[in-house]
Design an enzyme around this catalytic site. Structure first.
Site, PDB file in Angstrom:
ATOM      1  N   THR A   1     -12.164  -8.058  11.448  1.00 26.88           N
ATOM      2  CA  THR A   1     -10.856  -7.444  11.205  1.00 26.88           C
ATOM      3  C   THR A   1     -10.196  -7.274  12.567  1.00 26.88           C
ATOM      4  O   THR A   1     -10.884  -7.239  13.590  1.00 26.88           O
ATOM      5  CB  THR A   1     -10.999  -6.060  10.532  1.00 26.88           C
ATOM      6  OG1 THR A   1     -11.721  -5.211  11.419  1.00 26.88           O
ATOM      7  CG2 THR A   1     -11.729  -6.154   9.210  1.00 26.88           C
TER       8      THR A   1
ATOM      9  N   GLU B   1     -11.215  -8.701   4.554  1.00 28.28           N
ATOM     10  CA  GLU B   1     -12.349  -8.460   3.650  1.00 28.28           C
ATOM     11  C   GLU B   1     -12.206  -9.180   2.308  1.00 28.28           C
ATOM     12  O   GLU B   1     -13.128  -9.215   1.515  1.00 28.28           O
ATOM     13  CB  GLU B   1     -12.475  -6.953   3.363  1.00 28.28           C
ATOM     14  CG  GLU B   1     -12.958  -6.102   4.526  1.00 28.28           C
ATOM     15  CD  GLU B   1     -11.827  -5.610   5.419  1.00 28.28           C
ATOM     16  OE1 GLU B   1     -10.752  -6.241   5.431  1.00 28.28           O
ATOM     17  OE2 GLU B   1     -12.028  -4.605   6.116  1.00 28.28           O
TER      18      GLU B   1
ATOM     19  N   LYS C   1       1.801  13.837   5.131  1.00 28.68           N
ATOM     20  CA  LYS C   1       1.847  14.897   4.122  1.00 28.68           C
ATOM     21  C   LYS C   1       2.696  16.033   4.665  1.00 28.68           C
ATOM     22  O   LYS C   1       2.369  16.632   5.686  1.00 28.68           O
ATOM     23  CB  LYS C   1       0.432  15.387   3.808  1.00 28.68           C
ATOM     24  CG  LYS C   1      -0.146  14.698   2.597  1.00 28.68           C
ATOM     25  CD  LYS C   1      -1.243  15.507   1.954  1.00 28.68           C
ATOM     26  CE  LYS C   1      -1.500  14.977   0.552  1.00 28.68           C
ATOM     27  NZ  LYS C   1      -2.620  15.609  -0.090  1.00 28.68           N
TER      28      LYS C   1
ATOM     29  N   TRP D   1       3.165  14.282  -0.434  1.00 26.92           N
ATOM     30  CA  TRP D   1       2.963  13.014   0.226  1.00 26.92           C
ATOM     31  C   TRP D   1       4.271  12.222   0.335  1.00 26.92           C
ATOM     32  O   TRP D   1       5.074  12.195  -0.585  1.00 26.92           O
ATOM     33  CB  TRP D   1       1.914  12.248  -0.585  1.00 26.92           C
ATOM     34  CG  TRP D   1       1.742  10.837  -0.187  1.00 26.92           C
ATOM     35  CD1 TRP D   1       1.223  10.380   0.974  1.00 26.92           C
ATOM     36  CD2 TRP D   1       2.083   9.706  -0.964  1.00 26.92           C
ATOM     37  NE1 TRP D   1       1.214   9.018   0.966  1.00 26.92           N
ATOM     38  CE2 TRP D   1       1.737   8.582  -0.209  1.00 26.92           C
ATOM     39  CE3 TRP D   1       2.652   9.530  -2.230  1.00 26.92           C
ATOM     40  CZ2 TRP D   1       1.939   7.295  -0.667  1.00 26.92           C
ATOM     41  CZ3 TRP D   1       2.853   8.257  -2.691  1.00 26.92           C
ATOM     42  CH2 TRP D   1       2.494   7.152  -1.910  1.00 26.92           C
TER      43      TRP D   1
END
Ligand code: ADP
Length: 539
Positions: free
Chosen positions: A182, A329, A438, A443
């Site tokens: 990654t 992935e 948040k 959120w």
């Protein structure tokens, strides 16, 4: 009762075998580092690739060994893509833009036996050369500059081959074929070890019309996405599979360079991260008369595509933009946003809305969203962390010291992406778990805010981060890059957002910057913005 079918494995060498026998005449065009153009065809690719496999075996490469590449997108890199797995070894594509420290870390972790390096990248390579100990280094010559005597030369190595007697790997399809790390956007790079089977299945997905990509033999494909990141999304394998011509841009990914290649070689499909195509769009808007394009599709992914990118390419240049989502992935394609019959029947605005979402999961990929209260309904409203399961999804990280928290007990992969799922299965990403804001316990979706800010006619790029706030704990803060020659104030942007998002979502601060910090693969580097905020902008 078992089916009565032959036990034939899905292996990378069969992709090349097909290309050689059916579409051997189709072209592979590379722009080399000196800007010259190299052309050959799949037949020549297959011959040279077999030579490389055989030569690598002579150098002692055995099944399961790792052979790394440190290269741009060009034909020799393509040869390595096929040659290394054909020996039963694993191609480890090194991301040339990782830090020297991370590169040494991944090479040492992978115990790479041999490294194939572009000559033009030797200055970068020398920065970590002392910290690694591969057995051999092979340099692809790209100029007359002298090369260290200890290094082997790629073209000379090919001459050692006994390609006539070389037999490509013919074992189990679950054998490791490719190692991609990654890019470390949210931490140390982690190794994802693809199998022959996952590479083949991902490559076939790019050929499917239901994915909206549907590469065919008629196409000419230019992958801007680097071959050193996530297998260039599978484009090289899919092109060989279908016999589509390939155009490899070498180190050059500026708008004029790419447009020149696209026009000259009649490219029909290209793909890469949004940044590349945002720049291309602006350039094309100004210089449209210079280019005669037959481009039919741009596949964008890696980060959220702004809606104006999709709209403007379609309306001003008659090029459709297919939004996709993926992860290293996932081999790496996870979803695409095709125009389904249901979406085609909607009005233009709604069609654009759907084109801007991340889309439906690719075949065989199961998705579900989780919150602390359980699974999210597919109602297009309830956000949760996206979890996936499928034959092209990693089941663990390569040589991880400890079991990763990214995998659930029942065998799913936690993507770290927060999404809602619509009733028609369209995934819509809202955030990364690590980027969540948040505010007062509520959120706020940074991706939605960024997309909305980018719909302002003066904004070229936008990123929203959470900043500390005494009352609300966290508040959103926007970083903006404006289009050339444009001006807009914080007050105007607030006004612009007023009827588009909830009041408490409207960012507290607006910082105008020259350029957006980007990661090694062209994604916005929010960690750099957070540091910048704390060091410079928090006044
Ligand atoms: P990393 O950036 O972690 O090195 P990847 O390059 O594999 O690894 O990036 C995967 C991540 O990129 C996804 O989890 C997601 O957050 C982001 N991403 C990929 N495609 C999209 C997209 N179309 N829209 C928004 N985010 C995306």
């Amino acid at each position: 009762m078992k089916g009565l079918m032959m036990d034939c494995q899905l292996l990378i060498p069969s992709i090349l075998e097909r290309a050689e026998s059916l579409t051997g005449h189709k072209e592979i065009i590379s722009r080399l580092p000196d800007k010259s153009i190299h052309r050959y065809n799949y037949k020549a690719l297959a011959e040279r690739s077999k030579k490389l496999s055989s030569a690598l075996q002579k150098l002692g490469v055995k099944e399961g060994d790792r052979v790394a590449t440190f290269c741009w997108n060009h034909y020799q890199h393509l040869e390595a893509y096929f040659a290394i797995p054909a020996t039963g070894a694993v191609i480890h594509t090194l991301n040339i833009r990782l830090s020297a420290e991370d590169l040494a870390f991944v090479i040492n972790q992978a115990s790479d036996k041999i490294l194939i390096v572009d000559q033009v990248l030797l200055p970068v390579f020398e920065k970590f050369r002392a910290d690694i100990s591969p057995e051999k280094i092979i340099v692809i010559r790209q100029s007359d500059e002298p090369v260290c005597e200890d290094y082997l030369i790629y073209e000379e190595v090919l001459e050692w081959a006994d390609s006539e007697i070389f037999q490509p790997f013919n074992g189990d399809e679950n054998t490791a074929a490719m190692l991609c790390y990654t890019s470390g956007t949210t931490g140390k790079p982690k190794g994802v070890l693809y199998s022959h089977r996952s590479v083949v299945l991902n490559a076939m997905t790019l050929l499917l019309s239901c994915s909206g990509i549907g590469i065919t033999e008629n196409d000419v494909v230019l992958p801007v996405v680097p071959m050193f990141h996530a297998a260039a999304w599978g484009f090289p394998f899919s092109c060989a599979f279908s016999g589509a011509s390939l155009v490899l841009p070498g180190p050059y990914s500026d708008a004029p360079d790419l447009l020149e290649l696209i026009a000259e070689h009649k490219v029909t499909i290209t793909g890469g991260v949004p940044t590349v195509f945002v720049t291309m769009l602006h350039y094309l808007n100004e210089h449209q008369e210079r280019y005669k394009l037959v481009l039919r599709q741009i596949i964008v992914g890696g980060s959220a595509a702004p809606k104006y990118l999709i709209k403007d390419f379609q309306e001003k240049h008659a090029v459709s933009v297919l939004h996709s989502w993926g992860m290293t992935e996932l081999s790496p394609l996870g979803s695409t946003a095709p125009v389904t019959t249901e979406i085609k029947a909607k009005n233009k605005d709604l069609q654009l809305e759907y084109a801007g979402k991340q889309g439906q999961p690719v075949p065989f990929l199961k998705v579900r969203g989780k919150t602390e209260h359980g699974w999210i309904p597919w109602d297009g409203q309830s956000p949760g962390e996206l979890e996936v399961r499928g034959p092209c999804v990693a089941s663990g990280y390569y040589l991880a010291d400890e079991p990763s928290e990214s995998f659930t007990d029942d065998g799913w992969f936690k993507t770290g992406d927060i999404a809602v799922i619509h009733p028609n299965g369209f995934i819509e990403l809202k955030d990364r778990t690590k980027d969540i804001i948040k505010s007062g316990g509520e959120w706020i979706s940074s991706i939605t805010l960024e997309n909305t800010l980018m719909s302002h006619p003066s904004v070229s790029d936008a990123a929203v981060i959470g900043i500390p706030d005494t009352k609300w704990i966290e508040r959103p803060c926007a970083y903006l890059v404006l289009k050339e020659g444009h001006k807009v104030s914080a007050v105007e942007l607030r006004e612009f957002l007023k009827d588009k998002v909830a009041k408490f979502w409207i960012p507290e601060e607006y910082h105008f910057i020259e350029s957006m910090p980007k990661t090694s693969v062209g994604k916005t580097m929010k960690s750099a913005l957070r540091s910048r905020y704390l060091e410079e902008d928090n006044v």
